[in-house]
Scaffold this active site. Sequence first.
Site: not given
Length: 371
Positions: A95, A108, A115, A122, A345
Amino acid sequence: MSESSRVNLLNLSLGELREFCVSLGEKPFRATQIMKWIYQWGATSFEGMNNIKKELREKLAQVAEIRAPEIISEQRSADGTMKWALDVGDGQVVETVLIPEEGRNTLCISTQVGCPINCAFCRTGAGGFNRNLTISEIIGQVFVASQRVGFRQSGDEKAISNVVMMGMGEPLLNVKNVIAVTEILLDDNCFGLSKRRVTISTAGVVPVLKQIAGKVDVALALSLHAPDDELRDKLVPLNRRHNIASVLNAVRDYVAKSNANCGRVTIEYVLLDHVNDSMEQAEALARLLKDVPCKINLIPFNPHDGADFNKPSNSRVDRFCKVLMSHGYTVITRTTRGDDIAAACGQLAGQVKDKLSKIASRQVSDGDSAS
Ligand code: SAH
């Protein structure tokens, strides 16, 4: 030659693009012409490259292609934030988010599928790590977003002016491709962005920070999130390998050797209700950073399914901010953008299945959000 055996020019570093032109028996300046066509004008084929002789254009069409990842969905938030999901093959999605603001348009971008850092709060990390993105998959995010909002060369006010590597993934764990991408972002023959307007955000991969200090010059943001090792070990597991002192040392060194940062690193600090947002913790943070030239970016936690954390009240956020300001720090509290389309975020996920079911349910619930 089949499509897949052609060289995708978006997948080459600028040095490799020059070498590629030389391998075709051309002078390196051809690479500059091609770069301009691609990154300044958004060319996706060779036909229209009218300053390049016809035989070479035909040759290029046989052996090369300009192929960005395909957009599989586009969403626009009520606040103007846009999010694109891009197909990177094997059922994987990344994304990318465009945040329009007064006087600037920040994109961004993601650098990995998933990750490996797995920060406790997160959403990306919770989905695990899949693989590094290629150069074309990273720069392709800037390319396809520019196709939508305009390339800078066209003088479009909406063109991307800032790029932050704060999407999915840890940029410093994909450093070779990230360096190639920053070159394309900064080069005057390509996107020509100012080095102050390209930001690498990292959880603190110390050996890589040391390796790039003095060699890569873009703005740096450090995801700190805790004022002491005991808490940071829990929130950012990478801290167990590279503790706060070693991370801050590496950051200080990077910034000292950089022009892009104007001498200061951005410290990112996600505020988690009653976890890291007390006044004592603000005092401890102020003490910790007293020798680190920095500005502090407070990010009130963006909630998502499956997270055990809460967003602090505005008064807790204010209190925390005021303590830091009373010590003379520049503090910016990041306003949440795009959370109605899960673009804020830490809300980026990335599995096709998840993605498609979400799009389907959203279409059922409000009909038009993917306009
Ligand atoms: N791996 C890079 C980029 C991560 S995303 C890094 O660690 O810096 C950019 C920022 O968003 C990081 O500071 C990250 O910690 C933060 N973030 C992640 N999840 C969040 C959430 N749910 N709410 C608010 N910020 C979050």
